[in-house]
Structure formats: C-alpha cells, structure tokens
Design a protein around this motif. Structure first.
Motif, PDB file in Angstrom:
ATOM      1  N   THR A 170       1.590 -21.812   0.054  1.00 22.83           N
ATOM      2  CA  THR A 170       0.395 -21.622  -0.749  1.00 22.83           C
ATOM      3  C   THR A 170       0.197 -20.085  -0.685  1.00 22.83           C
ATOM      4  O   THR A 170       0.390 -19.450   0.124  1.00 22.83           O
ATOM      5  N   VAL A 171      -1.089 -20.002  -1.745  1.00 21.09           N
ATOM      6  CA  VAL A 171      -1.490 -18.511  -2.010  1.00 21.09           C
ATOM      7  C   VAL A 171      -2.394 -18.386  -0.819  1.00 21.09           C
ATOM      8  O   VAL A 171      -3.672 -18.943  -0.706  1.00 21.09           O
ATOM      9  N   PRO A 172      -2.386 -17.167  -0.125  1.00 19.62           N
ATOM     10  CA  PRO A 172      -3.410 -17.327   0.951  1.00 19.62           C
ATOM     11  C   PRO A 172      -4.379 -16.394   0.337  1.00 19.62           C
ATOM     12  O   PRO A 172      -4.458 -15.598  -0.712  1.00 19.62           O
ATOM     13  N   HIS A 173      -5.694 -16.554   1.322  1.00 19.25           N
ATOM     14  CA  HIS A 173      -6.958 -15.698   1.012  1.00 19.25           C
ATOM     15  C   HIS A 173      -6.407 -14.128   1.465  1.00 19.25           C
ATOM     16  O   HIS A 173      -6.162 -14.041   2.805  1.00 19.25           O
ATOM     17  N   LYS A 174      -6.451 -13.131   0.715  1.00 14.81           N
ATOM     18  CA  LYS A 174      -5.925 -11.949   1.177  1.00 14.81           C
ATOM     19  C   LYS A 174      -7.046 -11.085   1.571  1.00 14.81           C
ATOM     20  O   LYS A 174      -8.201 -11.506   1.596  1.00 14.81           O
ATOM     21  N   ALA A 175      -6.538  -9.855   1.867  1.00 15.67           N
ATOM     22  CA  ALA A 175      -7.398  -8.752   2.256  1.00 15.67           C
ATOM     23  C   ALA A 175      -8.321  -8.860   3.515  1.00 15.67           C
ATOM     24  O   ALA A 175      -9.409  -9.501   3.656  1.00 15.67           O
ATOM     25  N   ALA A 176      -7.500  -8.601   4.578  1.00 15.80           N
ATOM     26  CA  ALA A 176      -8.143  -8.566   6.132  1.00 15.80           C
ATOM     27  C   ALA A 176      -9.363  -7.348   5.989  1.00 15.80           C
ATOM     28  O   ALA A 176      -9.377  -6.622   5.315  1.00 15.80           O
ATOM     29  N   ASP A 177     -10.563  -7.862   6.686  1.00 12.75           N
ATOM     30  CA  ASP A 177     -11.718  -7.197   6.537  1.00 12.75           C
ATOM     31  C   ASP A 177     -11.838  -6.530   7.822  1.00 12.75           C
ATOM     32  O   ASP A 177     -13.104  -5.552   7.781  1.00 12.75           O
ATOM     33  N   ASN A 178     -11.344  -6.663   8.886  1.00 14.28           N
ATOM     34  CA  ASN A 178     -11.799  -5.865   9.946  1.00 14.28           C
ATOM     35  C   ASN A 178     -10.864  -4.922  10.657  1.00 14.28           C
ATOM     36  O   ASN A 178     -10.859  -4.580  11.740  1.00 14.28           O
ATOM     37  N   LEU A 179     -10.207  -4.243   9.556  1.00 17.62           N
ATOM     38  CA  LEU A 179      -8.991  -3.266  10.023  1.00 17.62           C
ATOM     39  C   LEU A 179      -9.595  -1.953  10.142  1.00 17.62           C
ATOM     40  O   LEU A 179      -9.252  -0.929  10.553  1.00 17.62           O
ATOM     41  N   ALA A 180     -10.935  -1.741   9.190  1.00 15.57           N
ATOM     42  CA  ALA A 180     -11.169  -0.354   8.741  1.00 15.57           C
ATOM     43  C   ALA A 180     -11.352   0.633  10.031  1.00 15.57           C
ATOM     44  O   ALA A 180     -11.292   1.778   9.910  1.00 15.57           O
ATOM     45  N   SER A 181     -11.775   0.074  11.151  1.00 18.75           N
ATOM     46  CA  SER A 181     -12.299   0.972  12.203  1.00 18.75           C
ATOM     47  C   SER A 181     -11.022   1.533  13.060  1.00 18.75           C
ATOM     48  O   SER A 181     -11.015   2.368  14.062  1.00 18.75           O
ATOM     49  N   ASP A 182     -10.027   0.856  12.689  1.00 14.66           N
ATOM     50  CA  ASP A 182      -8.604   1.102  13.888  1.00 14.66           C
ATOM     51  C   ASP A 182      -8.222   2.537  13.129  1.00 14.66           C
ATOM     52  O   ASP A 182      -8.027   2.760  12.167  1.00 14.66           O
ATOM     53  N   PRO A 183      -7.988   3.498  14.294  1.00 18.41           N
ATOM     54  CA  PRO A 183      -7.696   4.945  13.799  1.00 18.41           C
ATOM     55  C   PRO A 183      -6.556   5.009  12.732  1.00 18.41           C
ATOM     56  O   PRO A 183      -6.675   5.938  11.888  1.00 18.41           O
ATOM     57  N   LEU A 184      -5.232   4.207  12.998  1.00 17.71           N
ATOM     58  CA  LEU A 184      -4.185   4.470  11.869  1.00 17.71           C
ATOM     59  C   LEU A 184      -4.834   4.029  10.750  1.00 17.71           C
ATOM     60  O   LEU A 184      -4.536   4.858   9.658  1.00 17.71           O
ATOM     61  N   VAL A 185      -5.587   2.933  10.636  1.00 17.40           N
ATOM     62  CA  VAL A 185      -5.832   2.303   9.249  1.00 17.40           C
ATOM     63  C   VAL A 185      -7.027   3.246   8.590  1.00 17.40           C
ATOM     64  O   VAL A 185      -6.901   3.305   7.478  1.00 17.40           O
ATOM     65  N   TYR A 186      -7.731   3.683   9.638  1.00 17.90           N
ATOM     66  CA  TYR A 186      -9.121   4.600   8.786  1.00 17.90           C
ATOM     67  C   TYR A 186      -8.334   5.967   8.372  1.00 17.90           C
ATOM     68  O   TYR A 186      -9.065   6.339   7.285  1.00 17.90           O
ATOM     69  N   ARG A 187      -7.298   6.472   8.756  1.00 20.96           N
ATOM     70  CA  ARG A 187      -6.676   7.469   8.226  1.00 20.96           C
ATOM     71  C   ARG A 187      -6.466   7.257   6.640  1.00 20.96           C
ATOM     72  O   ARG A 187      -6.603   8.224   5.887  1.00 20.96           O
ATOM     73  N   LEU A 188      -5.904   6.095   6.515  1.00 20.12           N
ATOM     74  CA  LEU A 188      -5.486   5.913   5.212  1.00 20.12           C
ATOM     75  C   LEU A 188      -6.749   5.667   4.309  1.00 20.12           C
ATOM     76  O   LEU A 188      -6.901   6.318   3.015  1.00 20.12           O
ATOM     77  N   TYR A 189      -7.964   5.147   4.877  1.00 18.39           N
ATOM     78  CA  TYR A 189      -9.107   4.952   3.978  1.00 18.39           C
ATOM     79  C   TYR A 189      -9.697   6.455   3.857  1.00 18.39           C
ATOM     80  O   TYR A 189     -10.117   6.730   2.920  1.00 18.39           O
ATOM     81  N   GLU A 190      -9.736   7.276   5.022  1.00 19.24           N
ATOM     82  CA  GLU A 190     -10.095   8.537   4.775  1.00 19.24           C
ATOM     83  C   GLU A 190      -9.253   9.396   3.853  1.00 19.24           C
ATOM     84  O   GLU A 190      -9.985  10.248   2.840  1.00 19.24           O
ATOM     85  N   VAL A 191      -8.040   8.925   3.537  1.00 24.91           N
ATOM     86  CA  VAL A 191      -7.296   9.947   2.575  1.00 24.91           C
ATOM     87  C   VAL A 191      -8.068   9.578   0.949  1.00 24.91           C
ATOM     88  O   VAL A 191      -8.259  10.345   0.245  1.00 24.91           O
ATOM     89  N   ILE A 192      -8.457   8.297   0.891  1.00 23.34           N
ATOM     90  CA  ILE A 192      -9.134   7.919  -0.502  1.00 23.34           C
ATOM     91  C   ILE A 192     -10.627   8.716  -0.214  1.00 23.34           C
ATOM     92  O   ILE A 192     -10.887   9.036  -1.503  1.00 23.34           O
TER      93      ILE A 192
END
Lengths: 147, 147, 147, 147, 147, 147, 147, 147, 147, 147
Positions: free
Chosen positions: F71-93
């Motif tokens: 089945t097609v999942p509900h995508k887009a995890a929503d609580n990753l943003a404050s993890d330091p590795l993931v935050y760097r990716l957002y910061e690039v944007i």
C-alpha cells in the motif's frame, strides 16, 4: 545612506532587473562560483574588500554599501534563531539540555542557574587542529524556595 | 525485548533511581566525562561496544539493549524548553545571542562555532555571595567555505 | 528625534560600520566587558548616565538618545513574552498554574477568578536577604452558572 | 513499579479523589504551605526524604515512588493555558505585563522578580459584593549583573 | 521606480478598481485563460515580454514594471518555504531525511555533514525524457567529539 | 497481526539491529539502490509484490506485512527537523534556497525540480583535509503550464 | 493627526522619557492607582473625559488624542483573539463547542450551521443582578450532501 | 477503576451510543438544560453529588466515577477547531468579532460579556427557505474595575 | 488616493472618533442592521453602490473609496487562509484529502497529481436549487521514480 | 467492543488490506459514489442504518460498530498536510487561492462555494503526454446574508 544591511539585497535585485544582468556575469565580477555569489548577493555571505568594491560598481550601490557588504550578515532569513551561528548555540541546549539539567541538579539540588546574576566570557583558544571558540558562563545557583 | 531505541533512556533513569547511582559513577563506568556520559544515557550519543556492554550490566538492561545503544540516536529533545532550568539556558541566548554572534565574527570572521566538535564542562564555583554554576564550552571554529 | 527605543541599535550598528569601530573599542568607551557592552549596544541592557553620554558621543547619536539609553529595554527580541521580567511572570503560572487551579476550586468550587473585576498592587518589600517584589492581586470569584 | 516520574501525579490525584483528601490535609502531612505542597503533588517540586515517605503512606503509592519523588522533576505543565481559570491568570499578564515591567523597573532598576526564590499565598477575601480570590506573590528582586 | 516585485500586484489591483476592469478583459489582453491571468496579476506567474508590455499599458504601470513582470516571482504568499520550487527541496528532506541520516551514519558513524564547509553545484542535465536539474552537494563529515 | 502501516518501520529497524544487517545488504535484497530501499524501509515508498515478499523474509515480519508494504504510505516524517544531521540539510536550504531558486529559474524559466521524478546518490568522497559526504540529486524540471 | 489608537502609547512613552516623568506622577495626574494608570498609558484601559484631557496636557499630545483615549482599546497586544472581550467569545466555543456539535447533530443530523446565511442581533438584557449581553445568532442548517 | 477524569467522557459517549440515549433524556436525568448537561457529560462542568449518582446509574459507570464527576475538570477541548461545524462558530467570531467588540463597548463601555455567568439555548427555527439553527447566548456584562 | 482596501477601515474609525458618530447612526446611513453595518465598516462585507456613496459622504473619504468599498474584501483578518471563501477550499482537503489520496493511489499507484503541469477552470453551473460553483482541475500524474 | 469512533477507520483499512478490497467495491456495497464512500470509511461522514449494517458485514467489524458508524464524526484529519500528494492539493490553493477568490466573486458577488452542499468526482483523463488526474468539484454558491 544605508541604514540596515538587509536593504542591500533589494538594491542588488533591482539593479539586476534594471540592467539585465545574469548570475553568471555577477559571479565572474566577484570571482566566485555562481552558487556562492548568488547566495552572497541575496545577503547570506560576507564579501571581502575587493568583492565589495566590485559589487558597488556593478550594481551602482551607494558608497557606504561597501563597508556593509563586508560585515557578516544575519543569515537564513528572518529570525535570530535560524542564523547558523546562533542556531548552533540553541542546538547545544537541544542536545545537552537534559544532561545539563541532570548534572546541575545532582550537584546543587532543585533550582536553576541564574541568567540575570550571570556573566560570560568569549575567547579564541588556539589549537593546532583548528582554533576553538571558548565560552565561559557563570551564573549564581538559585535554589527553589520551600515555604 | 526492546522495540525502539527511545525506550532505553527511561530504563536507564529508572535503574539510576532504583540503584541510587550518581552520574559520576555512571561516567566512570563508561570511561567518559560526566557531561558526555549523561547526554549519552539520555539518548543523545552512540556508545561503542564496550560502553554498551558496561551500560547493560550497570543498569541491568535487556540483552538486546547493547546493540541498540551502538546505533546513532535521533537527537535533540524537544520538550525541555519550558522547564525553568533549561529555559534559563535558552534565555541566555535570547538575550546574548546577538552579542555572541557579533563577537565571534569580529574575532574569527564568517563561520560558526561547531556544536559537533564540541565539549562542555560543568562545575560548581564556590563564591561567598552564593555558589555559581560554571559552564565552559569549547567548539571548533568552522569558517564558511568560499568556492 | 527618537520615537522608540528600538531605533537606537540600528543607529549604533550603522555608526559602527561607518566609523569602523570594534566591539573592544566600544567596550572600553563604556567601561564594561565586551560581552556586556555588545549586548547593551544591541538593546539588551540599560546604560547609566555616563555610559549613555559616552555612547551618544561615540556613535554621534541624537541628543535625546541619552535618556532613552538609560531606560530598561524590552529584551530578547520581539515579543513581550520573551522579555526576562515578563517571562518570569508567565513561568510562575507554568509552574504553579495547576496548583492555583486546584486550590481555588477547593475553596470556591467551579468557577474562575475574574481578570476584569480585578486589581493589583505592586510594592517593594524590604528584606535583609535582598529586597523582594510583592504583588497582591485580588479578583472577584465568579461561579460557573448552572441552568 | 513506576517507570517514569510523571506517572506519580496521576496516582496522587486518584488517591486524593478516592480518599476524599483536601489539599490542606495533604500540606499538613508534608509540613509545607498548601501552595507548595499542591505544586509538589502535581509534579513541580522535589520532596525531601521524609516528605517522600509521608506521601507514599498518605497516597498508598508503590514503594519505589519514594525515590522518584526526591528527584527533581521536569517542571512547567504545558497544556493548561486554555482552561478558563488558568487563562485568566495569563490574561492578567497579557493586559498588565507591560505595566508590571514598567513599575518594577521604576522601583528597582534593570532586573527581574525571581520565580525561584518565590512564594505565593492564596486566600478567600470576604467581600459583600461577592468574595474575592486574593493572591499574594513575593519574589526576590535580582538585578542584572554588570561586568 | 519599483523596488520590489511584490509592489506590482497592489498597483494592478488599484488600477483594476480605478478603471473598472474585469478579469476576463484582463485575460484577453494577456492572451491566456482567466484563471492563469488572474494568478499572474496577483503575483504567482511570470509573464513573457509581450504580456509584460500589455500589462504595463493596460494598468498604466511604471516603465520598469515590464522587466520585473518577466522575473519569476516568489509564489504562495509570504515565506520562502511555501514557494513551490523551494518547497520541493524541503520535501526531499521530509521524505528522504530519515534515509539520509541512516546512510550517512552507516558510512561515517555518529556525526554530521557540515553545512559550513560545504559547496554546491547546480547544472542542467540533458535527458531525452525531459531535462533534469542536477544538484551536487559536498560537505565535510564532522564526527561527534567524545571526551 | 499488523493494525496500521506505520508499525512496520519499527519492526524493520528492530530486525536490522537484532540481525546486524546493513542498508546495502537490504538494498540488494530488494533490488533497488540503497537510497530508495532505505527510504522504503522507513515507510516512505511502496514495495511491489516481490519486494514485499523479500522484506517479510529478510526481517521475519508477520505474514500480513506483505500486503501492507504494497500500500502507498502516508509519507513525510515530521519530527526529524531538530536532529543535528537532518537540521544541517534544512539549513542548507535556509541559507541557499533563495540562490537555488534564482539559478534554476535563470537556467530553466518558471517551474520546479520534481521531488517525485527524482533520485539521489550518497557517497563518501575521500579528501586529505577530511572526508566529505557527497550527495547528488537529480530531478526532472517541470515548467509551469500556461493555458 | 492621529490615525490609529495604538500610536498614542509611543507618544506617551516618548514624552515620559523626554520630560523625565515617573509613573507615580502620571498616576496622580490621572487620579488612579499607579498600576491602573500605567496599564492605561500603555494602551490597555479607556480613560474618561477628564483623564483624557489631563493626559493630553501632561504628555503634550495632539488635540485629537483626547477623543481616541476615551475609546476602548484593543487590549493584550497585537491580535484580535487575545483581546479579553473577544477571547471570551472564543472561550465559549472552547468550552461549549463539543456540546453545540452534539446538540445540532442530534436535532438536524450531519451538517453545519451556515456562517454565511447568518445573522446576529446584540442587545442589552436588563437584569437586577447585573445587566446581561444577549446575543442571538441564526444560521441556516446545511446538511452534508450525499452522492 | 478510573485513573484520570478524562476517561469518563469516552465511557459516557460509548454508553450513549450503546443504549441509544438522546441528550434530552440525559439532561432530564441530570435536572439541567440540555446545553449544560451535554457540556458536563463531555467533561466541561462539575456535577453535584446527586447528578454524579444519576450519571453513574444512567451510563453504568464504575462506582468511583461518582467522586471524579464532582471534581472540577480541566476545561476547554483543544482539537475541535478543524471540524466543519465547530469551525463555522469560530469563523463567526473571525468575521464578526471586531463588530461585536465595537457594539458591546458602545452599549456598555469598557468590559466584557462573561463566559462564566453565561447560558446558552440552541433551538431549531422553522423557516420555509430551510430551517435555521438559533443560538441565544446571554452573559453578564462585567465592567473593568478602576482603582 | 487609496492604494489598498484595508486602508479604509482605519479612515472610517478615525472619522467616527473625530465626528463622534455612533454605530447606530452609521447603520441608519447605510440602511442595514447595526451588526452588519459595523462588520462592513471594519472591512468584512462589500457595500453596494448607494451604500458606498453614503459612506464616502458620512466619513468624508477620498472619492476613489467608493469603488473600493464595492469590492469583496479579504475577510477574517490577516491571512488568506482564514478568508471564508478560501477556507472552504482548504476544508475540502481537510475533509476529503485522505479520500483523494486513497482514490488517486488506487487508480495510478504511488505518485502525485502535479500542481505545476496543472490547469483549472471555474464556471457557474446553473441549478434550480441554487447555482453552483464548478471547478475542474487537471494535473499530470507523476509516478514516484524507482532506482 | 469499540470505545471511540476513531478506532473504526483503522479496522476498516486493515480489513481492506487483508481482504484485498477496492474502494469501488466498497462504494458499491454502500450505494454511494467512490468519493463519498471513501471519505466515510476514513471517518469523515455518517452512514445510515443500512450502510452501517453493510459496512459491518463487509469489513467484519464488531457488532457495536454499526451504531457508532451512524453517529456524526469529528471530521477533518489534521496530519495529512506534509504527505506529498496531499500537499500538492494545498499548494494549488496557496498559489491559486487568491485567483479563485477573485473569479468567484466576479461571477457571483460576495459569498462562498459551499464545502457541505458539495460533491467531487475524480477520474483518470487519458493523455498521450502522460495521463492526468481530473478532479471536478461543484459546490452551491451561498451569498452572504444582508440584514
């Protein structure tokens, strides 16, 4: 006369439209890649003195823009918290805040470190693997009153 | 059997209360500073194999906790900010963050203090007017790459 | 003429860029550490009369800036709630709000303390361990209507 | 067996309802004011060993609750704000917070009223036009450190 | 003279009211459907040179509006994150961020990819099924310090 | 029996830890790149029937997991943003998002880089000054339809 | 000429700084407590005609400020929802919204009360225990379409 | 055994569905209006002893529910706002809130309509163009205290 | 000259204060109830031509205000999303978004409907029970790339 | 036994996966369009008695589900917005919402398109350049009541 650094990107974009410049042309004038140069013109990077001079000429900016362009901007849009330097300070608390709470309570019991009776000292710490920023904070411990 | 990594900090804190352990004792068992060890036990750092083994024994965790403790956690607790002790740390940045940004840039130029190549030391500083919490942070300065 | 206190940090930063001042030079002129002086120039601390006079000269501010610089600023950026003095008031409710609810309901039953038929008195309460702020609030109790 | 400290307030409230206890009775058993005791039972304050023992007996809590009650809690409940009674308290600060800031600064200068070295007293004030809730708060004034 | 692109929709709406134009009339002048033309006039679409010329005449805009109307606007109102092009970049991280975290940790252990010692290159990649945007990012891996 | 699709990623991660699998091994079992396979295992992509069968065997999932994984999942995890590795990716944007928008529009005109017809490759790039993470993304350019 | 009521607090604060007035002096001029007077000067309370006249003289305000000061301000800062009068309307829905939903569905089935085909009438309802505000709303019931 | 007060509304709703009760029947059993009774059953009001006893019998609740139902609840449900029926009620205030504020102040002066000394009546109003929902609210006007 | 519709309520309120008008007087001038008229003057309703003419005279507005007052305003304060017409569009997705996702995936598999390669047509659909708005959207289906 | 209405959509989805049902088959069993039926199964619409009976049989739900399915649900799922398919629908309104508002008002005057007296049809539209999703929505136009 320019009153705040964030007026400059508007002036640059207006000049770019008015003069029909491309980002590649602009990047050549600044001597950097188009990615870095575009980010810089949008107010995300600091220019050096030669680049600032080149930008003033290219975009016909007011004279005092040259000094402003060499200051480090508040990056990442619109609030202090998303500036990369300031965010790292918040992140330290995101990651270590629980540990700081545990360790201060273990040493002092229930209470807080004052942010009012507080001082801070920031220094460069030489290090052969790359110099470090050293921040020393002291704040009076205030125990929770019981009554 | 452990189903998610974030169950482990609760097990560790419950064991700490039940056995009356101090964070210094725990840090000694893990062979790290009390700051790093506390952060790790609260789920912010990955342990190596020996440390994971030591943690399982010290806290009497289920066997499969050893493998989980060596995985890299999702970091950055998100609900700490309204706790009074933790809030004071954020407030320091609310009030002084702009000044810290200015002073670090004046000394180092454009870049950041790393929150990764980073260490912290928390101590009691005796003071006749009331003891103080002393926090020393050092982080490697990273200049923005130009290209 | 200055109309609001938060115009001053922009004037100071513009003067700093225009005159090429460093924060250390500024701190010397104010007779404080560079950390405190920078925070004060960014609008986070109140100056005393001599410092305000020195700042007006150093940054060539309008004359009336001297009086404004001696008023206590709204700190921590942009909304009332993050000002440290005001935040402490909110924090009292964060920490004690549940207890206030329980105790008022135990005494009065279901209803609220009015914030409209309400008065407040703020006084200094002398105390050898440090004077205290004393706030007395009274509000009419309003029982929930049953119908 | 208790797995997290925040299970305890639910157990206490359930025991209070089941046994028909009042907060004054509970406060007497803990040897503190009703304001502090209620806040503590709701998970906002750490008990000492004797108080923890008394709480376990009074509320018939599991044995291991005594150790948990002596740990410093994560404070500051976050979901109270829309309850009508609690909202009125916040509204007082929304409406009067600016005035409180002005008046405290006028009397004391730059600094805050501590929310830690703080006490509160809640009483019924008889009034022929309708009884009033009377809340008296005192908090030590802390001046901002200059350095 | 127009200083920012988002001044133009206000000028267009004011002209529409003043001259009593309908959206259908406007759409005819631009040679597009009324849906597309309305969105374009509200600042959501870029015009081509002929359309920009027609708009300047129809709405009696300043001459430099023609160049601005051919630039691609920031769409979807008011913040960078809701612009469709920029949102796609964020969505990549929403969908792939967990996978990126897992894969970088598997290869490098605990740490981050630096966003400071970082570069980026954006190119067109020819493709018979439709050209692609190719973005190459490299950032130094920084391991978490242990101490 | 599985009650909701989002139980499966937890089961997969637990099996991965328990059995010591690497993401490359998993990707081979699914016959896709490690980037796509990891995203799929974290609940962001739908598997086909063969892949679902392979996943059930590899991770020893309950039998009914095979149908859920298709089945097609509900995508887009929503609580990753404050993890330091993931935050760097957002910061690039945060920092470069405006520049990326300008450069893609300059090259392609009005439109977006697809996040659906999209692929990504993550590799270690050896570097004597410290190895780098190299991320290559390509996405089909989609021009805004005019009508 | 004053265009909006919220210009006045800025004018008052500027006059207070310029003339070196204390809040007690101001309170005396208005004939109220310092707490009420300060809140009123900060734009939270309505003055009566005499007080408005006194304020115009004391602070040397424009003549038309006297009429504005007698209007009831939008309180509690910056958005409609936190104004005390408006908040009470929202709170009615916070507290009764679930009940309104249940009762309307019980009477009418699935659907809504229109907020478009809607009217409202507001009247004073005399009451010896204190006059009441009476609000009558009617809105057409719209059943959910089935298809 | 009931562990928290907010379990009770779920038990009541389940009993209502199972036994096919209407809110009017329930209101009769509690001896209050249907509006107050429904709000109380949804956890917004405290019952008295007789009502609590009646509710336990009517809904076949556990015995200890009677004591819980007499405690004052945490009011104000927070997740209703996106339900279409409830949203229309909020929208009425979004659109008319400013007008309601103006009209109540014009009639009564500075103050609020109480949401505590408040009642509400919801009825079907027959209308040949489609029946209407008629909501009548009355709340005591409370003038702001001057002091 | 009026540049945006939302300048008008400020002009009306200033005229109302200056001329001492009541809302009832204003309502009479517009020939509507005081509730509707007040909402209209605060920028929530569109006037017809006669009312617009009356408002210009009563409030001594600039001549071009008459045309602006006949345009439909953005209602409900300050952002597009809370305008009633626009909110209904969002609500359709709140209520039907899950169903749209299920049905598109059932027909097309994993992927999205493009919002870029997209068109829309809006028409009046005559209906004896009341005319309907008919919106037809088509967007290219984009399958998630596998790699 | 079902304790809350929102358990049912999970049971339905699990049955749909387990039994391999399509939404069209389900719609036929309920005697409604696939759009309405899917929304209903996801907890957004109330069923009638026959439909509830059919759903219990088709999905093999507990017996008491039939009564729950006839109650009106709390509608409007709140966590869909970051899913890529659903986000595109929201983005259409971000980008086109202003245009839709202008065009509907130009055609119909002040009012809204109902989201209640509303239907929707979703079809595949064959297209040699790639098939398209075609969504047709019609909603009754409701003019704002004047009174």
């Amino acid at each position: 006369m320019i009153e705040q650094r964030n007026e400059i990107p508007h002036l640059i974009l207006a000049a770019k439209v008015r003069k029909g410049l491309s980002w590649s042309t602009i990047a050549d004038a600044l001597g950097q890649s188009k990615e870095w140069a575009t980010a810089a013109c949008l107010g995300q990077m600091a220019l050096d003195a030669n680049q600032a001079r080149a930008a003033v000429e290219l975009f016909e900016l007011p004279e005092d823009a040259a000094a402003w362009l060499q200051t480090v901007p508040h990056k990442a849009a619109d609030n202090l918290a998303s500036d990369p330097l300031v965010y790292r300070l918040y992140e330290v608390i995101h990651v270590y805040g629980g540990a700081m709470k545990e360790l201060i309570h273990e040493e002092f019991g229930d209470g807080i470190m004052s942010a009012i009776d507080f001082d801070m000292d920031i220094q460069r710490q030489d290090d052969p693997k790359g110099d470090r920023v050293r921040i020393v904070m002291t704040g009076k411990f205030l125990p929770y009153k019981r009554y």
